[in-house]
Design an enzyme around this catalytic site. Sequence first.
Site, PDB file in Angstrom:
ATOM      1  CE  LYS A 101      48.757  41.324  37.534  1.00 18.79           C
ATOM      2  NZ  LYS A 101      48.502  42.778  37.348  1.00 18.79           N
ATOM      3  CB  VAL A 161      45.437  40.472  38.881  1.00 19.31           C
ATOM      4  CG1 VAL A 161      45.305  41.991  38.967  1.00 19.31           C
ATOM      5  CG2 VAL A 161      45.596  39.884  40.285  1.00 19.31           C
ATOM      6  CE1 TYR A 167      52.128  42.054  37.431  1.00 20.96           C
ATOM      7  CE2 TYR A 167      51.792  44.357  38.007  1.00 20.96           C
ATOM      8  CZ  TYR A 167      51.698  43.328  37.093  1.00 20.96           C
ATOM      9  OH  TYR A 167      51.191  43.561  35.850  1.00 20.96           O
TER      10      TYR A 167
END
Length: 324
Positions: free
Chosen positions: A163, A203, A135
């Site tokens: 992400k 996401v 992330y």
Amino acid sequence: MEQLGQVLVAVVTPMRSDGEVDWPGVEALIDGCVTQGADGIVVSGTTGETSTLTDAEKIQLVRTAKQVAGSRARIISGGPSNETAHAIQLARESAAAGADGILLVTPYYLKPTQAGVLTHIRMVADATDLPVILYDIPGRAGIPLAYDTILRAAKHPNVVAVKDAKGDFAQVSHVLGETDLAYYSGDDTHALAHAAIGAVGVVSVTANIASAAYRRMFDAVNANDFAQALEMHRALEPLVRATMTHIPGTVSTKYILHGLGRIGSPRVRLPLVGPEEAEAAVIEADIAEVGEIPGVDFSDFRPDRNAAAGGALPRIPGAARRNA
């Protein structure tokens, strides 16, 4: 990406007015998202208020989500921590609870060197056999994932995706050309733009409210129907603006979900607080611009500024009582 889903919802953690987790509300929210087309659920991420959840709550969120979703969606455990030992512990406990993957945020606040970041990634990825999504969110972590760090991390067999909430589209394209990593858009505003350069999914925070719309957008992407995908992007724009641009997304999302009658309370845990009057007014003005979106009906939207006011102190502090 079939392994972890394509439309992943970073779900909020519904809470009662006293700030304790509303477990029936958690179940209802997750079931609603999955029923509307989400094929991945991220629990206890930033949007889920991971920083103020106890470890026991985080693991129970994994169990609950897994029980509700069954085989309909993958369950991703968010966070898990900026401390490597704690992150390893939570990754292992999440795996034991049934998680299908780990969303591993760049260690925040500490600002380690990239060597430290890479060591953190490798050690957490070593801790289980679960696939790991890196992330990259320098706005919250304080540091980015450097290009070379991503390339080196990609050599770990459990690191399968990124992400991206950094918005460096040139780097995304470069990494996609150099590795087998999958990319997920980590910014609702950029979901379609990321898909246009090869991202496999999103996401999403706004998908708490509009999972069906994101499902339709990515179904259109899958069918190479850019016109339909763009139509959905444009329809979502005022809702994304309401959710993501004025106050923390957790707060605005709970405010909107409560106004739609989908959660019992808009309560957040301190230091998060509900929207101030002026903030609520701007959110409501954006909502007034929302037209037809699949799965969302704002004709009976009844926001409650009084219910949202302030924040709650839970009985058990998250960081102070990890194993409570």
